[in-house]
Design an enzyme around this catalytic site. Structure first.
Site, PDB file in Angstrom:
ATOM      1  N   ASP A 101     -11.552  50.677  -7.791  1.00 42.36           N
ATOM      2  CA  ASP A 101     -11.396  51.589  -6.660  1.00 42.36           C
ATOM      3  C   ASP A 101     -12.432  52.705  -6.744  1.00 42.36           C
ATOM      4  O   ASP A 101     -12.484  53.451  -7.721  1.00 42.36           O
ATOM      5  CB  ASP A 101      -9.981  52.210  -6.702  1.00 42.36           C
ATOM      6  N   ILE A 155      -3.701  52.388  -9.683  1.00 39.92           N
ATOM      7  CA  ILE A 155      -5.121  52.439 -10.062  1.00 39.92           C
ATOM      8  C   ILE A 155      -5.355  53.566 -11.077  1.00 39.92           C
ATOM      9  O   ILE A 155      -6.027  54.558 -10.777  1.00 39.92           O
ATOM     10  CB  ILE A 155      -6.034  52.590  -8.819  1.00 39.92           C
ATOM     11  N   LYS A 157      -6.913  55.882 -13.717  1.00 33.09           N
ATOM     12  CA  LYS A 157      -8.312  56.181 -14.015  1.00 33.09           C
ATOM     13  C   LYS A 157      -8.452  56.444 -15.507  1.00 33.09           C
ATOM     14  O   LYS A 157      -7.644  57.167 -16.099  1.00 33.09           O
ATOM     15  CB  LYS A 157      -8.742  57.398 -13.188  1.00 33.09           C
ATOM     16  N   SER A 158      -9.449  55.849 -16.098  1.00 38.20           N
ATOM     17  CA  SER A 158      -9.806  56.220 -17.459  1.00 38.20           C
ATOM     18  C   SER A 158     -11.261  55.856 -17.700  1.00 38.20           C
ATOM     19  O   SER A 158     -11.766  54.893 -17.130  1.00 38.20           O
ATOM     20  CB  SER A 158      -8.922  55.510 -18.484  1.00 38.20           C
ATOM     21  N   TYR A 182     -16.825  59.904  -4.338  1.00 38.51           N
ATOM     22  CA  TYR A 182     -16.872  59.951  -5.807  1.00 38.51           C
ATOM     23  C   TYR A 182     -18.314  59.976  -6.326  1.00 38.51           C
ATOM     24  O   TYR A 182     -18.535  60.295  -7.494  1.00 38.51           O
ATOM     25  CB  TYR A 182     -16.152  58.751  -6.434  1.00 38.51           C
ATOM     26  N   HIS A 220     -10.506  57.978   3.939  1.00 41.06           N
ATOM     27  CA  HIS A 220     -10.110  58.646   2.694  1.00 41.06           C
ATOM     28  C   HIS A 220      -9.004  59.681   2.918  1.00 41.06           C
ATOM     29  O   HIS A 220      -8.076  59.785   2.120  1.00 41.06           O
ATOM     30  CB  HIS A 220     -11.338  59.300   2.049  1.00 41.06           C
ATOM     31  N   ASN A 237      -4.039  50.358 -20.451  1.00 39.44           N
ATOM     32  CA  ASN A 237      -3.462  50.408 -19.098  1.00 39.44           C
ATOM     33  C   ASN A 237      -3.385  49.022 -18.450  1.00 39.44           C
ATOM     34  O   ASN A 237      -2.641  48.833 -17.486  1.00 39.44           O
ATOM     35  CB  ASN A 237      -4.276  51.363 -18.223  1.00 39.44           C
ATOM     36  N   LEU A 273      -0.658  58.592 -13.580  1.00 43.36           N
ATOM     37  CA  LEU A 273      -0.372  59.229 -14.870  1.00 43.36           C
ATOM     38  C   LEU A 273      -0.479  60.749 -14.817  1.00 43.36           C
ATOM     39  O   LEU A 273       0.228  61.455 -15.527  1.00 43.36           O
ATOM     40  CB  LEU A 273      -1.328  58.689 -15.942  1.00 43.36           C
ATOM     41  N   ARG A 298      -8.005  53.335 -23.731  1.00 43.17           N
ATOM     42  CA  ARG A 298      -6.981  53.566 -22.696  1.00 43.17           C
ATOM     43  C   ARG A 298      -7.164  52.611 -21.508  1.00 43.17           C
ATOM     44  O   ARG A 298      -6.189  52.203 -20.883  1.00 43.17           O
ATOM     45  CB  ARG A 298      -6.994  55.030 -22.254  1.00 43.17           C
ATOM     46  N   LYS A 300     -14.172  54.078   0.302  1.00 46.36           N
ATOM     47  CA  LYS A 300     -13.500  54.893   1.330  1.00 46.36           C
ATOM     48  C   LYS A 300     -14.484  55.725   2.139  1.00 46.36           C
ATOM     49  O   LYS A 300     -15.470  56.234   1.595  1.00 46.36           O
ATOM     50  CB  LYS A 300     -12.482  55.839   0.653  1.00 46.36           C
TER      51      LYS A 300
HETATM   52  P1  A2P Z   1      -9.263  59.464 -19.871  1.00 46.70           P
HETATM   53  O1  A2P Z   1     -10.248  59.135 -18.781  1.00 46.70           O
HETATM   54  O2  A2P Z   1      -9.836  60.308 -20.953  1.00 46.70           O
HETATM   55  O3  A2P Z   1      -8.547  58.242 -20.404  1.00 46.70           O
HETATM   56  P2  A2P Z   1      -4.637  59.340 -13.186  1.00 46.70           P
HETATM   57  O4  A2P Z   1      -5.236  57.975 -13.043  1.00 46.70           O
HETATM   58  O5  A2P Z   1      -3.162  59.358 -13.054  1.00 46.70           O
HETATM   59  O6  A2P Z   1      -5.302  60.342 -12.271  1.00 46.70           O
HETATM   60  O7  A2P Z   1      -4.844  59.846 -14.671  1.00 46.70           O
HETATM   61  C1  A2P Z   1      -6.103  60.003 -15.193  1.00 46.70           C
HETATM   62  C2  A2P Z   1      -6.008  60.876 -16.411  1.00 46.70           C
HETATM   63  O8  A2P Z   1      -5.118  60.300 -17.385  1.00 46.70           O
HETATM   64  C3  A2P Z   1      -7.331  60.983 -17.062  1.00 46.70           C
HETATM   65  O9  A2P Z   1      -7.414  62.304 -17.579  1.00 46.70           O
HETATM   66  C4  A2P Z   1      -7.287  59.972 -18.181  1.00 46.70           C
HETATM   67  O10 A2P Z   1      -8.102  60.403 -19.240  1.00 46.70           O
HETATM   68  C5  A2P Z   1      -5.834  59.973 -18.565  1.00 46.70           C
HETATM   69  N1  A2P Z   1      -5.349  58.664 -19.031  1.00 46.70           N
HETATM   70  C6  A2P Z   1      -5.703  57.440 -18.583  1.00 46.70           C
HETATM   71  N2  A2P Z   1      -5.025  56.466 -19.198  1.00 46.70           N
HETATM   72  C7  A2P Z   1      -4.186  57.082 -20.087  1.00 46.70           C
HETATM   73  C8  A2P Z   1      -3.228  56.617 -21.038  1.00 46.70           C
HETATM   74  N3  A2P Z   1      -2.989  55.318 -21.191  1.00 46.70           N
HETATM   75  N4  A2P Z   1      -2.571  57.534 -21.767  1.00 46.70           N
HETATM   76  C9  A2P Z   1      -2.802  58.855 -21.630  1.00 46.70           C
HETATM   77  N5  A2P Z   1      -3.697  59.355 -20.749  1.00 46.70           N
HETATM   78  C10 A2P Z   1      -4.392  58.487 -19.975  1.00 46.70           C
END
Ligand code: A2P
Length: 242
Positions: free
Chosen positions: A32, A211, A213-214, A37, A93, A223, A174, A219, A62
Site C-alpha cells: 500500500d 496494512i 507498516k514497518s 507518501y 486518499h 506481522n 498497531l 517486524r 491513492k
Molecule cells: P517499525 O517501522 O520500526 O517496525 P501502524 O501500521 O499501525 O501505523 O504502526 C506502525 C508503527 O508500529 C511503526 O512505528 C512500526 O515501527 C511499529 N510496528 C510495526 N510492526 C510492529 C510489531 N510487530 N510490533 C511492535 N511495533 C510494530
C-alpha cells in the site's frame, strides 16, 4: 485482495525499497502506497527487483485530495513512478475539502474502465459520503480504507460496510493499540505469538484488510506470520469490547 499488506507511510528512500523487498521475500503480496507518501518510485523499484511477477502483487496507491481535477495526470504519474501499467486499487486518499465529490469519483471510474486501475475506492470516507457517491453514480467504491484497530472497533461501521458490499481496509492497526493491554498479552501468551500478531489476526478473523507498516525486517516478518493460528470467536469478542 490479500487480507494482509505492507503499509509504507513514512517509509522513504533506501529503507522503503528494503522494506518492500523484505516483505515480498517473506511472502507479502500486497503493498500500500500513495502519491502523498513520496515513495512510489521506491515501491516500484522493489517490485521490479523482487523477481515476484507483477501480476502476483496487489498494489494500491491513492489520489491526493489536492489533486482533485487532475486525476488522469496523477494516475499517469503514479504508474510511471511505480513502473507498472496498472494498479490493482486506486483510492481517493481523503474526501477533497471534506466533501464526497462524486465528480472526482466519476473520473476514477472512467480511468478504471480504461484498465489503468483494476479497482477503485476511497479512503477516510464516512458511510454517508459513500452513499452520496452511489446515489450520484450508481457505483459503490470497492474499498474504504479507514483507521482501524481493536481500540477503534465500531460494529455499526463494520456492518455498514458489509451491508453495502464495500471492503473495509484498516490502516494503522498497531499505532492506536496498547500492545501491553492485558487481554492481548494473555491471548498472545496462550497462543505463543506476539500481541501485534494477535491484533493483526483479529483483523483477519473479521475479514478486515490490515496494512501494518514497518521498515524493520524482523517486524515485517512477524506481522506476516499470522496465518498459522486462529482466534476463537470468544477471543475476538473480548478484543472487540473496548
Ligand atoms: P517499525 O517501522 O520500526 O517496525 P501502524 O501500521 O499501525 O501505523 O504502526 C506502525 C508503527 O508500529 C511503526 O512505528 C512500526 O515501527 C511499529 N510496528 C510495526 N510492526 C510492529 C510489531 N510487530 N510490533 C511492535 N511495533 C510494530
Amino acid at each position: 485482495m490479500p487480507l494482509l499488506g505492507l503499509g509504507t507511510w513514512q517509509a522513504r528512500g533506501r529503507s522503503a525499497v528494503e522494506a518492500v523487498r523484505q516483505a515480498l521475500d517473506v511472502g507479502y503480496r500486497h503493498v500500500d502506497t500513495a502519491t502523498m507518501y513520496g515513495n512510489e518510485r521506491q515501491v516500484g523499484q522493489a517490485v521490479a527487483e523482487s523477481g515476484v511477477p507483477r501480476a502476483a502483487i496487489f498494489v494500491t496507491t491513492k489520489l491526493p485530495q489536492g489533486n482533485a481535477g487532475r486525476e488522469r495526470e496523477t494516475l499517469a504519474e503514479s504508474l510511471d513512478q511505480l513502473g507498472v501499467d496498472y494498479v490493482d486499487l486506486w483510492l481517493i486518499h481523503w474526501p477533497p475539502d471534506g466533501r464526497a465529490r462524486p465528480d472526482v469519483w466519476e473520473r476514477l471510474l472512467e480511468l478504471q474502465a480504461e484498465g489503468l486501475a483494476r479497482d477503485v475506492g476511497v479512503s477516510n470516507y464516512s458511510l454517508r459520503q459513500i452513499d452520496e457517491l452511489e446515489a450520484a453514480t450508481g457505483r459503490l467504491p470497492a474499498v474504504n480504507q479507514i483507521e482501524w484497530s481493536p481500540a477503534l472497533f465500531d460494529p455499526a461501521v463494520l456492518e455498514g460496510h458489509r451491508r453495502r458490499g464495500v471492503q473495509l481496509e484498516g490502516y494503522s492497526p498497531l499505532r492506536a493499540t496498547n500492545l501491553h493491554d492485558p487481554r492481548l498479552a494473555q491471548i498472545a501468551e496462550e497462543r505463543g505469538v506476539t500481541p501485534a500478531q494477535v491484533v493483526l489476526r483479529w483483523h483477519v478473523e473479521h475479514r478486515i484488510v490490515a496494512i501494518p507498516k514497518s521498515t524493520n525486517a524482523a517486524r515485517i516478518a512477524e506481522n506476516a506470520a499470522i496465518f498459522d493460528f486462529e482466534l476463537t470467536p470468544a477471543e475476538v469478542e473480548r478484543l472487540d469490547r473496548r
